[in-house]
Design a protein around this motif. Structure first.
Motif, mmCIF file in Angstrom:
data_model
loop_
_atom_site.group_PDB
_atom_site.id
_atom_site.type_symbol
_atom_site.label_atom_id
_atom_site.label_comp_id
_atom_site.label_asym_id
_atom_site.label_seq_id
_atom_site.Cartn_x
_atom_site.Cartn_y
_atom_site.Cartn_z
ATOM 1 N N VAL A 90 0.859 -1.183 0.000
ATOM 2 C CA VAL A 90 0.000 0.000 0.000
ATOM 3 C C VAL A 90 0.895 1.232 0.000
ATOM 4 O O VAL A 90 1.673 1.445 0.924
ATOM 5 N N LEU A 91 0.787 2.040 -1.057
ATOM 6 C CA LEU A 91 1.608 3.240 -1.194
ATOM 7 C C LEU A 91 0.962 4.461 -0.552
ATOM 8 O O LEU A 91 1.652 5.311 0.004
ATOM 9 N N GLN A 92 -0.358 4.572 -0.680
ATOM 10 C CA GLN A 92 -1.088 5.725 -0.132
ATOM 11 C C GLN A 92 -2.438 5.281 0.383
ATOM 12 O O GLN A 92 -3.037 4.353 -0.143
ATOM 13 N N GLY A 93 -2.909 5.973 1.410
ATOM 14 C CA GLY A 93 -4.254 5.739 1.915
ATOM 15 C C GLY A 93 -4.322 5.078 3.273
ATOM 16 O O GLY A 93 -5.362 5.109 3.913
ATOM 17 N N LEU A 94 -3.227 4.440 3.712
ATOM 18 C CA LEU A 94 -3.184 3.802 5.021
ATOM 19 C C LEU A 94 -1.919 4.205 5.752
ATOM 20 O O LEU A 94 -0.936 4.581 5.126
ATOM 21 N N ALA A 95 -1.970 4.084 7.046
ATOM 22 C CA ALA A 95 -0.794 4.326 7.883
ATOM 23 C C ALA A 95 -0.590 3.112 8.778
ATOM 24 O O ALA A 95 -1.537 2.369 9.055
ATOM 25 N N GLU A 96 0.626 2.926 9.227
ATOM 26 C CA GLU A 96 0.913 1.842 10.155
ATOM 27 C C GLU A 96 0.028 2.010 11.380
ATOM 28 O O GLU A 96 -0.119 3.108 11.912
ATOM 29 N N GLY A 97 -0.602 0.931 11.800
ATOM 30 C CA GLY A 97 -1.488 0.973 12.960
ATOM 31 C C GLY A 97 -2.958 1.070 12.612
ATOM 32 O O GLY A 97 -3.807 0.861 13.476
ATOM 33 N N ASP A 98 -3.311 1.403 11.356
ATOM 34 C CA ASP A 98 -4.719 1.403 10.952
ATOM 35 C C ASP A 98 -5.264 -0.012 11.080
ATOM 36 O O ASP A 98 -4.577 -0.986 10.754
ATOM 37 N N ARG A 99 -6.493 -0.150 11.541
ATOM 38 C CA ARG A 99 -7.114 -1.466 11.734
ATOM 39 C C ARG A 99 -7.943 -1.826 10.507
ATOM 40 O O ARG A 99 -9.090 -1.416 10.373
ATOM 41 N N VAL A 100 -7.354 -2.618 9.636
ATOM 42 C CA VAL A 100 -8.023 -3.059 8.414
ATOM 43 C C VAL A 100 -8.839 -4.300 8.739
ATOM 44 O O VAL A 100 -8.355 -5.232 9.374
ATOM 45 N N LEU A 101 -10.095 -4.313 8.292
ATOM 46 C CA LEU A 101 -11.002 -5.423 8.562
ATOM 47 C C LEU A 101 -10.923 -6.458 7.449
ATOM 48 O O LEU A 101 -10.857 -6.109 6.266
ATOM 49 N N LEU A 102 -10.942 -7.721 7.833
ATOM 50 C CA LEU A 102 -10.900 -8.836 6.885
ATOM 51 C C LEU A 102 -12.205 -9.608 6.959
ATOM 52 O O LEU A 102 -12.924 -9.528 7.944
ATOM 53 N N GLY A 103 -12.477 -10.392 5.938
ATOM 54 C CA GLY A 103 -13.663 -11.235 5.937
ATOM 55 C C GLY A 103 -14.909 -10.452 5.580
ATOM 56 O O GLY A 103 -14.855 -9.374 5.003
ATOM 57 N N ALA A 104 -16.060 -11.011 5.949
ATOM 58 C CA ALA A 104 -17.342 -10.355 5.676
ATOM 59 C C ALA A 104 -17.456 -9.128 6.569
ATOM 60 O O ALA A 104 -17.428 -9.233 7.788
ATOM 61 N N VAL A 105 -17.563 -7.966 5.942
ATOM 62 C CA VAL A 105 -17.569 -6.699 6.673
ATOM 63 C C VAL A 105 -18.846 -5.939 6.322
ATOM 64 O O VAL A 105 -19.188 -5.804 5.157
ATOM 65 N N PRO A 106 -19.559 -5.422 7.325
ATOM 66 C CA PRO A 106 -20.744 -4.614 7.037
ATOM 67 C C PRO A 106 -20.366 -3.312 6.327
ATOM 68 O O PRO A 106 -19.196 -2.935 6.286
ATOM 69 N N GLY A 107 -21.340 -2.631 5.778
ATOM 70 C CA GLY A 107 -21.106 -1.397 5.043
ATOM 71 C C GLY A 107 -20.600 -0.259 5.908
ATOM 72 O O GLY A 107 -20.627 -0.321 7.134
ATOM 73 N N SER A 108 -20.135 0.793 5.230
ATOM 74 C CA SER A 108 -19.595 1.975 5.920
ATOM 75 C C SER A 108 -20.603 2.544 6.908
ATOM 76 O O SER A 108 -21.803 2.576 6.648
#
Length: 109
Positions: A59-77
């Protein structure tokens, strides 16, 4: 006879890497969307991708170290969510290769 060749096509120090399963759509144009947990809610965010393997993407842009990215089935925003941080803790899945080592191994082949 067997011939083995190792070609290093690129190397990045301290790259931010995610498993491909965390990315949603748009991989052809180096843009994708990920879902994050922020303040107990789901947030969609666009990211720009760099180097990729079959299992992981830089990932070059849009995230920073420590951001909690969700995996699997994820509900909408905007939906409420509780992240299971114990499942994502270092060493919790030693049997599986993590995305960072997959990227390192593939880049070294």
């Amino acid at each position: 006879m067997t011939l083995s060749v190792e070609v290093e096509t690129a190397r990045r120090e301290r790259a931010l890497v995610l498993p491909m399963s965390a990315l949603r759509g748009g991989l052809a144009d180096d843009q994708a969307e990920v879902r994050l947990e922020r303040g107990g809610r789901v947030e969609a965010r666009q990211v720009r991708l760099g180097l990729r393997t079959l299992d992981a993407a830089e990932v070059l842009q849009g995230l920073a170290e420590g951001d909690r990215v969700l995996l699997g089935a994820v509900p909408g925003s905007g939906r409420r969510v509780r992240a299971d941080l114990a499942a994502a803790a270092p060493g919790a899945q030693r049997a599986r290769e993590d995305a960072g080592s997959a990227m390192t191994n593939a880049m070294g082949r």
